[in-house]
Design a protein around this motif. Structure first.
Motif, short mmCIF file in Angstrom:
data_model
loop_
_atom_site.label_atom_id
_atom_site.label_comp_id
_atom_site.label_asym_id
_atom_site.label_seq_id
_atom_site.Cartn_x
_atom_site.Cartn_y
_atom_site.Cartn_z
N UNK A 1 26.42 -34.67 37.04
CA UNK A 1 25.81 -33.41 36.54
C UNK A 1 24.81 -34.00 36.19
N UNK A 2 24.88 -34.47 34.78
CA UNK A 2 23.10 -35.06 34.09
C UNK A 2 22.34 -36.00 35.46
N UNK A 3 23.16 -36.91 36.37
CA UNK A 3 22.16 -37.34 37.58
C UNK A 3 22.54 -36.16 38.47
N UNK B 1 21.69 -31.38 30.28
CA UNK B 1 21.66 -30.06 30.19
C UNK B 1 20.41 -29.88 29.15
N UNK B 2 20.38 -28.66 28.40
CA UNK B 2 19.12 -27.94 27.83
C UNK B 2 20.24 -28.05 26.43
N UNK B 3 22.03 -28.29 26.02
CA UNK B 3 22.80 -27.81 24.97
C UNK B 3 23.30 -29.07 25.30
N UNK B 4 23.46 -30.46 24.72
CA UNK B 4 24.08 -30.99 25.07
C UNK B 4 25.42 -30.71 23.81
N UNK B 5 26.76 -31.06 24.53
CA UNK B 5 27.68 -30.72 23.74
C UNK B 5 28.07 -32.07 23.03
#
Length: 142
Positions: free
Chosen positions: A3-5, A10-14
């Protein structure tokens, strides 16, 4: 990561999903240092506990992180601060936190420097620092 690619970061990183958390955090510091043309060694972290449970947009600088837990403490959502844990509750999810690089020291009066670990397992001591191999950093917690 797919999904990053496809869609970008993302707006929030796990945060707890990273194998080597320190490399991600160093990358955030490098991005800030390059943007403002400052030495990376002059940067420190400032921490802000966020009020929402999700964010659609990432912050201008720094990063939003989630996936953290408090062990042996509770979180008072109304007053936005640590509190006593509920009986028989060992782990409590910590709200989304904004990790913001700053120059100098934080001006926030924070009563507790909370150690941040990758896992609840604190085995393995680094001979260079004396910290657990799972230790990431100290986080200012209200």
């Amino acid at each position: 990561f797919n999904m990053w690619y496809d869609e970008g970061p993302p707006s929030v990183f796990w945060l707890s999903g990273f194998y080597f958390t320190q490399s991600f955090l160093t990358g955030v510091l490098q991005n800030y240092a390059r943007k403002f043309k400052v030495e990376i060694d002059s940067l420190k972290w400032d921490f802000t506990v966020m009020h929402e449970s999700s964010y659609d947009a990432k912050p201008e600088d720094g990063c939003y992180v989630n996936g953290l837990f408090l062990e042996g403490a509770g979180w008072d959502h109304e007053n936005k601060q640590l509190c006593e844990s509920e009986p028989k509750v060992l782990f409590v999810p910590y709200p989304i936190m904004w990790m913001m690089p700053i120059q100098g020291e934080s001006k926030k009066a924070t009563p507790y420097l909370c150690p941040l670990y990758k896992t609840s397992d604190r085995r393995g001591i680094l001979s260079t620092t004396g910290h657990s191999t799972n230790f990431v950093m100290k986080v200012n917690v209200p």
